[in-house]
Design an enzyme around this catalytic site. Structure first.
Site, PDB file in Angstrom:
ATOM      1  N   LYS A 158      -8.133   3.315   2.624  1.00 12.95           N
ATOM      2  CA  LYS A 158      -7.392   4.621   2.397  1.00 12.95           C
ATOM      3  C   LYS A 158      -7.664   5.434   1.027  1.00 12.95           C
ATOM      4  CE  LYS A 158      -4.425   2.074   4.619  1.00 12.95           C
ATOM      5  NZ  LYS A 158      -5.162   1.690   5.340  1.00 12.95           N
ATOM      6  N   HIS A 212     -40.804  22.488  -9.050  1.00  9.29           N
ATOM      7  CA  HIS A 212     -41.017  21.383 -10.399  1.00  9.29           C
ATOM      8  C   HIS A 212     -40.283  22.295 -11.673  1.00  9.29           C
ATOM      9  CE1 HIS A 212     -44.317  19.472  -8.519  1.00  9.29           C
ATOM     10  NE2 HIS A 212     -44.471  20.705  -8.164  1.00  9.29           N
ATOM     11  N   ASN A 214      -2.120  -2.976  13.278  1.00 12.95           N
ATOM     12  CA  ASN A 214      -3.318  -2.951  13.168  1.00 12.95           C
ATOM     13  C   ASN A 214      -3.856  -1.593  13.998  1.00 12.95           C
ATOM     14  OD1 ASN A 214      -3.036  -5.359  11.727  1.00 12.95           O
ATOM     15  ND2 ASN A 214      -4.238  -6.505  13.181  1.00 12.95           N
ATOM     16  N   SER A 234     -15.058  26.483 -26.511  1.00  8.66           N
ATOM     17  CA  SER A 234     -15.163  25.286 -27.315  1.00  8.66           C
ATOM     18  C   SER A 234     -14.026  25.222 -28.384  1.00  8.66           C
ATOM     19  CB  SER A 234     -16.641  25.347 -27.833  1.00  8.66           C
ATOM     20  OG  SER A 234     -16.559  24.528 -29.112  1.00  8.66           O
ATOM     21  N   TYR A 285      -9.123  -7.284  12.696  1.00 13.52           N
ATOM     22  CA  TYR A 285      -8.449  -6.639  11.392  1.00 13.52           C
ATOM     23  C   TYR A 285      -8.660  -7.600  10.389  1.00 13.52           C
ATOM     24  CZ  TYR A 285      -5.405  -4.757   8.007  1.00 13.52           C
ATOM     25  OH  TYR A 285      -4.851  -4.164   7.023  1.00 13.52           O
ATOM     26  N   LYS A 317     -18.701  29.914 -27.831  1.00 15.13           N
ATOM     27  CA  LYS A 317     -19.265  29.289 -26.716  1.00 15.13           C
ATOM     28  C   LYS A 317     -18.617  29.582 -25.655  1.00 15.13           C
ATOM     29  CE  LYS A 317     -21.686  26.209 -25.931  1.00 15.13           C
ATOM     30  NZ  LYS A 317     -21.478  24.689 -26.184  1.00 15.13           N
ATOM     31  N   ASN A 373     -18.491  28.039 -21.669  1.00 15.31           N
ATOM     32  CA  ASN A 373     -19.210  26.740 -20.808  1.00 15.31           C
ATOM     33  C   ASN A 373     -18.828  26.973 -19.551  1.00 15.31           C
ATOM     34  OD1 ASN A 373     -20.175  25.755 -23.184  1.00 15.31           O
ATOM     35  ND2 ASN A 373     -18.108  24.744 -23.738  1.00 15.31           N
ATOM     36  N   GLU A 396     -20.029  22.017 -14.074  1.00 23.13           N
ATOM     37  CA  GLU A 396     -20.110  20.839 -14.515  1.00 23.13           C
ATOM     38  C   GLU A 396     -19.340  19.656 -14.103  1.00 23.13           C
ATOM     39  OE1 GLU A 396     -21.360  20.707 -19.167  1.00 23.13           O
ATOM     40  OE2 GLU A 396     -20.163  22.374 -18.587  1.00 23.13           O
ATOM     41  N   GLN A 431      -7.323  -2.255   4.331  1.00 18.48           N
ATOM     42  CA  GLN A 431      -6.350  -1.619   3.551  1.00 18.48           C
ATOM     43  C   GLN A 431      -7.076  -0.655   2.590  1.00 18.48           C
ATOM     44  OE1 GLN A 431      -2.098  -2.795   2.946  1.00 18.48           O
ATOM     45  NE2 GLN A 431      -2.652  -3.183   1.106  1.00 18.48           N
ATOM     46  N   SER A 442       0.922  -1.161  -0.264  1.00 21.93           N
ATOM     47  CA  SER A 442       0.029   0.144   0.059  1.00 21.93           C
ATOM     48  C   SER A 442       0.797   1.377  -0.029  1.00 21.93           C
ATOM     49  CB  SER A 442      -0.826  -0.173   1.377  1.00 21.93           C
ATOM     50  OG  SER A 442       0.033  -0.185   2.416  1.00 21.93           O
TER      51      SER A 442
END
Ligand code: ARG
Length: 459
Positions: A324, A155, A109, A276, A316, A282, A284, A289, A321, A22
């Site tokens: 993380k 709505h 552990n 764009s 454990y 454009k 954006n 987003e 592991q 790890s």
């Protein structure tokens, strides 16, 4: 040779090392691992489990190693599996056999549980600062827009007039709850697992309270099996981040809608927009987003860890592991999103005239027109029908309720007088809503005052 190599007759395969290791992602825990070890070793010396001299040598060695890691001169080794064994073996290389006493009365552990808790505590503190800064921005913008009328929606249909300040302060409340969830998560995290050993503590006379105090933990994990296998605090964090990202995602969705040509309620600053490669016109809202998009990976991290944990017997298991990368990714993602989102809204231009026009164009004062009749003595249900008919008439004529001549009002119901126009002006509709929590300038200003108090003394 591996630190645990004694029982093995041959070396592990390279594939095993790579799969098991790890270090590629837990290396970032180096500081917490070292600080945890220093506290552990100081306790071992205090309890005469190791000598005071040995304790000092180990502590100095760890501090030197920490400073070298921070200088970037230390290379970790995948064969040493994780950050804990990398640090221990580097220390042995540097200061010799005395370093072999460091792991007395401890297991990886309880060590990894400690490191992760210390890491999460620090990250929560940073996240809170970033979050407060965003909340502060919201309050400042809201304070400038307590009279900026816009349509409120249900709505996604224009419903009743509100102000932009009122709208923004809704997000303030969401983020305030997120802040409180971070505080809760911090409390859940702030219990010391060290001393749990591999699962059943140890026969050495450890002083866990001493370690807790030196590492600023305000309680101990009360059961050693739970101490090494509890990852609830990670899940609390992942849920808190998910909810926070959900809030930013909803806000992003509105930013995206509002900056479209169809709404034109806001214009994002050029510094926080993109173009764009093919369509020259454009502009954006990529940042909004991406924030909306990144909420997906953060939810994924939560579901992923919940799934990892659900079948694990005590105590454990190596499955853990996997915790993380999930928490690191969610923390990193949120730490990227918060500051840029903050900048994006701080610099956006608010097109208040377009907001007003949209509020004026969508019969958002129809409820107030009905309430006008109720105040004159009609039952609300009857008033609703009268105004419904008037709206239908306006729709056919393509005019607003404000533009409707008094004769037409009176032809539908004689009770109408020329005070109807004042009663349905958007400013009246907003400012007569003086109920606590509502959109009137008075109500929003008092909410803003409360919000400012929270920002000076959050909790
Ligand atoms: N790298 C391990 C983890 O992240 C540390 C604990 C390993 N413990 C063990 N008994 N193999 O969970």
């Amino acid at each position: 040779m591996k630190l645990w190599g004694g029982r093995f007759a041959k070396e592990t395969d390279t594939l095993t090392d790579h799969f098991n290791s790890s270090i590629s992602f837990d290396a970032r825990l180096y500081k917490h691992d070292i600080l945890g070890s220093i506290a552990h070793v100081a306790m071992l010396a205090k309890q005469n489990i190791i000598s005071v001299d040995d304790g000092k040598l180990i502590e100095q060695g760890l501090l030197d190693l920490l400073s070298d890691i921070e200088k970037g001169t230390v290379v970790f080794n995948e064969k040493m599996e994780d950050i804990h064994m990398n640090i221990e073996s580097l220390l042995i290389d540097r200061i010799g056999d005395v370093a072999k006493r460091m792991h007395t009365g401890r297991s990886r552990n309880d060590q990894v549980a400690l490191d992760v808790r210390m890491y999460v505590r620090d990250e929560i503190t940073e996240l809170k600062t970033m979050l407060l800064s965003l909340m502060d921005t919201l309050v400042s913008i809201a304070a400038q827009h307590t009279a900026t009328i816009m349509p409120g929606y249900t709505h996604l249909q224009r419903a009743q007039p509100i102000t932009f300040g009122h709208h923004l302060m809704a997000y303030f409340e969401m983020l305030k709850r997120d802040y409180k969830r971070l505080t809760f998560t911090y409390t859940m995290t702030n219990a010391l697992p060290l001393g749990s050993g591999a699962l059943a503590t140890t026969t050495y006379p450890l002083d866990r309270d001493f370690v807790a105090e030196s590492l600023a933990f305000d309680s101990l994990c009360e059961n050693s099996l739970d101490g090494v296998s509890d990852r609830d605090f990670c899940l609390d964090l992942l849920y808190t981040i998910s909810t926070l990202m959900m809030h930013l995602s909803r806000f992003s969705e509105e930013i995206i809608l509002w900056s479209s040509h169809e709404f034109r309620f806001i214009e994002l600053d050029d510094a926080y927009s993109t173009g764009s490669s093919i369509m020259p016109q454009k502009k954006n809202p990529d940042i909004a987003e991406l924030v909306r998009g990144k909420s997906g990976r953060v939810y994924g991290n939560l579901i992923s860890l919940l799934t990892t944990m659900k079948g694990l017997p005590l105590a454990y298991n190596k499955d853990m592991q996997e915790d993380k990368e999930r928490i690191f990714d969610s923390i990193d993602t949120l730490k990227m999103c918060l500051p840029i989102f903050n900048q994006m809204i701080k610099t956006m231009h608010v097109c208040d005239k377009n907001m007003y026009k949209a509020a004026a164009g969508g019969f958002t004062n129809a409820t107030d027109a009905a309430d006008y009749l109720v105040k004159k003595g009609l039952a609300f249900r009857d008033a609703h029908e009268v105004i419904g008919k008037l709206v239908l008439h306006c729709v056919t004529e393509n005019i607003s309720l404000e533009e409707l001549p008094l004769e037409v009002y009176q032809s539908i119901h004689p009770i109408f007088e020329d005070d109807i126009y004042e009663a349905i002006s958007l400013a009246t509709c907003v400012n007569e809503r003086q109920v606590k929590g509502g959109p009137s300038m008075q109500a929003v200003c008092s909410h803003i005052d409360k919000a400012r108090v929270f920002l000076t003394q959050p909790e």
